[in-house]
Design a protein around this motif. Structure first.
Motif, PDB file in Angstrom:
ATOM      1  N   ALA A   1     -10.363  30.065 -31.296  1.00 14.33           N
ATOM      2  CA  ALA A   1     -11.639  30.716 -30.659  1.00 14.33           C
ATOM      3  C   ALA A   1     -12.405  29.750 -29.884  1.00 14.33           C
ATOM      4  N   ASP A   2     -12.819  30.090 -28.665  1.00 16.37           N
ATOM      5  CA  ASP A   2     -13.606  29.279 -27.678  1.00 16.37           C
ATOM      6  C   ASP A   2     -15.233  29.311 -27.927  1.00 16.37           C
ATOM      7  N   HIS A   3     -15.383  30.587 -28.406  1.00 16.78           N
ATOM      8  CA  HIS A   3     -16.950  30.946 -28.380  1.00 16.78           C
ATOM      9  C   HIS A   3     -17.255  31.936 -29.352  1.00 16.78           C
ATOM     10  N   ILE A   4     -18.324  31.975 -30.109  1.00 13.39           N
ATOM     11  CA  ILE A   4     -18.643  32.811 -31.095  1.00 13.39           C
ATOM     12  C   ILE A   4     -19.726  33.531 -30.608  1.00 13.39           C
ATOM     13  N   ILE A   5     -19.877  35.245 -30.712  1.00 12.87           N
ATOM     14  CA  ILE A   5     -21.102  35.871 -30.653  1.00 12.87           C
ATOM     15  C   ILE A   5     -21.430  36.432 -31.654  1.00 12.87           C
ATOM     16  N   THR A   6     -22.451  36.416 -32.440  1.00 11.74           N
ATOM     17  CA  THR A   6     -22.688  37.128 -33.826  1.00 11.74           C
ATOM     18  C   THR A   6     -24.167  37.564 -33.671  1.00 11.74           C
ATOM     19  N   MET A   7     -24.628  38.315 -34.962  1.00 11.97           N
ATOM     20  CA  MET A   7     -26.121  38.489 -34.736  1.00 11.97           C
ATOM     21  C   MET A   7     -26.642  38.285 -36.266  1.00 11.97           C
ATOM     22  N   ASP A   8     -27.926  37.892 -36.100  1.00 12.57           N
ATOM     23  CA  ASP A   8     -28.824  37.531 -37.241  1.00 12.57           C
ATOM     24  C   ASP A   8     -28.111  37.099 -38.450  1.00 12.57           C
ATOM     25  N   LEU A   9     -27.614  35.850 -38.038  1.00 17.60           N
ATOM     26  CA  LEU A   9     -27.010  35.110 -39.301  1.00 17.60           C
ATOM     27  C   LEU A   9     -28.081  34.796 -40.273  1.00 17.60           C
TER      28      LEU A   9
ATOM     29  N   PHE B   1     -22.143  24.672 -38.451  1.00 22.68           N
ATOM     30  CA  PHE B   1     -20.824  24.580 -38.874  1.00 22.68           C
ATOM     31  C   PHE B   1     -19.775  24.592 -37.722  1.00 22.68           C
ATOM     32  N   PHE B   2     -20.044  25.132 -36.426  1.00 20.00           N
ATOM     33  CA  PHE B   2     -19.106  25.060 -35.516  1.00 20.00           C
ATOM     34  C   PHE B   2     -19.054  23.898 -34.444  1.00 20.00           C
ATOM     35  N   ASP B   3     -18.045  23.413 -33.836  1.00 15.41           N
ATOM     36  CA  ASP B   3     -17.957  22.537 -32.820  1.00 15.41           C
ATOM     37  C   ASP B   3     -17.612  23.167 -31.374  1.00 15.41           C
ATOM     38  N   ILE B   4     -17.840  24.568 -31.614  1.00 14.82           N
ATOM     39  CA  ILE B   4     -17.785  25.404 -30.366  1.00 14.82           C
ATOM     40  C   ILE B   4     -19.199  26.163 -30.107  1.00 14.82           C
ATOM     41  N   PRO B   5     -19.230  26.890 -28.847  1.00 13.05           N
ATOM     42  CA  PRO B   5     -20.578  27.500 -28.868  1.00 13.05           C
ATOM     43  C   PRO B   5     -20.867  28.613 -29.598  1.00 13.05           C
ATOM     44  N   VAL B   6     -22.131  28.836 -29.996  1.00  9.22           N
ATOM     45  CA  VAL B   6     -22.486  30.036 -31.036  1.00  9.22           C
ATOM     46  C   VAL B   6     -23.632  30.563 -30.396  1.00  9.22           C
ATOM     47  N   ASP B   7     -23.363  31.926 -30.067  1.00  9.52           N
ATOM     48  CA  ASP B   7     -24.823  32.594 -29.669  1.00  9.52           C
ATOM     49  C   ASP B   7     -24.888  33.582 -30.839  1.00  9.52           C
ATOM     50  N   ASN B   8     -26.234  33.208 -31.402  1.00  6.44           N
ATOM     51  CA  ASN B   8     -26.679  34.161 -32.530  1.00  6.44           C
ATOM     52  C   ASN B   8     -27.826  35.145 -31.903  1.00  6.44           C
ATOM     53  N   LEU B   9     -27.522  36.073 -31.679  1.00  7.04           N
ATOM     54  CA  LEU B   9     -28.245  37.291 -31.124  1.00  7.04           C
ATOM     55  C   LEU B   9     -29.215  37.794 -32.262  1.00  7.04           C
ATOM     56  N   TYR B  10     -30.331  38.386 -31.791  1.00  6.55           N
ATOM     57  CA  TYR B  10     -31.139  39.093 -32.840  1.00  6.55           C
ATOM     58  C   TYR B  10     -31.361  40.467 -32.554  1.00  6.55           C
ATOM     59  N   ALA B  11     -31.649  41.338 -33.830  1.00  6.74           N
ATOM     60  CA  ALA B  11     -31.827  42.897 -33.306  1.00  6.74           C
ATOM     61  C   ALA B  11     -33.521  42.739 -33.138  1.00  6.74           C
ATOM     62  N   GLU B  12     -34.047  41.874 -33.219  1.00 10.99           N
ATOM     63  CA  GLU B  12     -35.751  42.012 -33.298  1.00 10.99           C
ATOM     64  C   GLU B  12     -36.163  43.004 -32.153  1.00 10.99           C
ATOM     65  N   PRO B  13     -35.397  42.881 -30.745  1.00  8.87           N
ATOM     66  CA  PRO B  13     -36.177  43.844 -29.568  1.00  8.87           C
ATOM     67  C   PRO B  13     -35.833  45.257 -30.004  1.00  8.87           C
ATOM     68  N   ALA B  14     -34.550  45.614 -30.729  1.00 13.39           N
ATOM     69  CA  ALA B  14     -34.170  47.023 -30.978  1.00 13.39           C
ATOM     70  C   ALA B  14     -35.086  47.497 -32.169  1.00 13.39           C
ATOM     71  N   VAL B  15     -35.464  46.543 -33.116  1.00 18.94           N
ATOM     72  CA  VAL B  15     -36.282  46.721 -34.299  1.00 18.94           C
ATOM     73  C   VAL B  15     -37.851  47.337 -33.867  1.00 18.94           C
ATOM     74  N   LEU B  16     -38.287  46.394 -32.808  1.00 19.61           N
ATOM     75  CA  LEU B  16     -39.607  46.691 -32.347  1.00 19.61           C
ATOM     76  C   LEU B  16     -39.577  48.136 -31.445  1.00 19.61           C
ATOM     77  N   GLN B  17     -38.487  48.421 -31.012  1.00 21.52           N
ATOM     78  CA  GLN B  17     -38.659  49.667 -30.216  1.00 21.52           C
ATOM     79  C   GLN B  17     -38.405  50.766 -31.282  1.00 21.52           C
ATOM     80  N   TRP B  18     -37.840  50.380 -32.079  1.00 20.92           N
ATOM     81  CA  TRP B  18     -37.701  51.619 -33.207  1.00 20.92           C
ATOM     82  C   TRP B  18     -39.104  51.897 -33.926  1.00 20.92           C
ATOM     83  N   ILE B  19     -39.680  50.771 -34.278  1.00 20.32           N
ATOM     84  CA  ILE B  19     -40.950  50.967 -34.777  1.00 20.32           C
ATOM     85  C   ILE B  19     -41.949  51.834 -33.953  1.00 20.32           C
TER      86      ILE B  19
END
Length: 325
Positions: A128-136, A144-162
């Motif tokens: 793997a060259d890159h990791i995309i995940t959500m709300d670690l 823990f990684f030596d490659i790029p990791v993008d940790n996305l957040y569900a917060e914008p979708a949560v705010l909209q739902w509320i």
């Protein structure tokens, strides 16, 4: 989007299809099966030479089998001369095993594994060259990684739902079911311009809460419990009872990863929730059939936008606060 191939693992095909539809792509051809001895076999059904490959596989269901399948798919694409392989892992497996457990004797503590680090090593070694995940579960997992990791957040979708589903949201209070989630709830509370509270919990052992103490005033307010994940749901159900006894008018729970194992569904059905809202990082169709309180937020747009921006060499930091759902 030229030179991009999107593959789906077998853990959550519905989410993969939603992401592909958002991007206007067809899912790549891949056949996964098991031999009679339960070894996993993967066949990539199209050329990936020089392509930017994205493999969507969530850490849910048969977690070990799905993790192994992901590793094999990454390796298969890498040795087939793809230009880059990105693993899109909406729910990161073994994320709760991010440190040595302090419970028990010092000798037992010294022998405890850090399994999230092991998974990170396995993904890197697979190619793997890159990791995309959500709300670690813990942000240090990115380290823990030596490659790029993008940790996305569900917060914008949560705010909209509320804002769209809770009429009394201006009179709500955001509650963390444990002290570790304080940063998460304060961020949401600040953006809604409401107050927050937290519950201090003491555990006797894993998945079993001994005592809870509420810090904050929830009387005559709508309480919204926010957490990154719920497994057996003992914590959030105890927290809901605590909030009702403290005078909350209604209780909602909003979770990024709804694992819901063991007695979780029966606990939710018996708890005083108006709704338990989860994202679809994990399939929820079967659980929703047995629990009408469960609702889900579709986060396929967040993942699709992250893939589009990564492919185009753009920053994904925009997604931390704005998502065109």
């Amino acid at each position: 989007m030229p030179n991009i191939v999107l593959f789906s693992g077998s853990s959550h095909h519905d989410l993969s299809q939603r992401v592909a539809d958002r991007l206007g792509l067809e899912l790549g051809k891949v056949v996964t099966k098991k031999f009679s001895n339960q070894e996993t076999s993967v066949e990539i059904g199209e050329s990936v030479r020089g392509e930017d490959v994205y493999i969507i596989q969530s850490g849910c269901g048969e977690i070990n089998d799905n993790l192994m399948e992901l590793l094999i798919m990454i390796n298969a694409c890498k040795i087939a001369s793809s230009s880059r392989v990105t693993a899109v892992i909406p729910c990161f497996p073994y994320a709760r095993q991010d440190k040595k457990d302090k419970k028990g004797s010092a000798e037992r503590w010294s022998r405890a594994p850090i399994s999230a680090k092991l998974v990170a090593n396995m993904l890197s070694v697979a190619g793997a060259d890159h990791i995309i995940t959500m709300d670690l579960h813990a942000s240090q997992i990115q380290g823990f990684f030596d490659i790029p990791v993008d940790n996305l957040y569900a917060e914008p979708a949560v705010l909209q739902w509320i804002k769209e589903n809770i009429l009394e949201w201006r009179n709500c209070i955001i509650v963390s079911p444990d002290a570790g989630g304080a940063k998460r709830v304060t961020s949401i509370a600040d953006r809604l311009n409401v107050e927050f509270a937290l519950i201090h919990k003491e555990r006797k052992k894993a998945n079993e809460v001994d005592r809870m103490v509420l810090v904050g005033d929830v009387k005559d307010r709508v309480a919204i419990l926010v957490d990154d994940m719920a497994d057996t749901c003992g914590t959030i159900c105890h927290a809901a009872d605590k909030l009702i006894s403290a005078g909350a008018t209604k209780v909602y729970a909003i979770l990024t990863h709804g694992i819901f194992s063991g007695p979780a569904i029966s606990r939710i059905n018996n708890a005083p929730f108006e709704a338990v809202v989860v994202t679809n990082t994990i399939p929820q169709e079967e659980k929703m059939k047995h629990c009408p309180k469960i609702q889900f937020i579709d986060i396929s747009m967040i993942l699709a936008e992250a893939i589009r921006r990564t492919h185009n060499g753009e920053s994904v930091s925009y997604l931390f606060s704005h998502v065109p759902l």
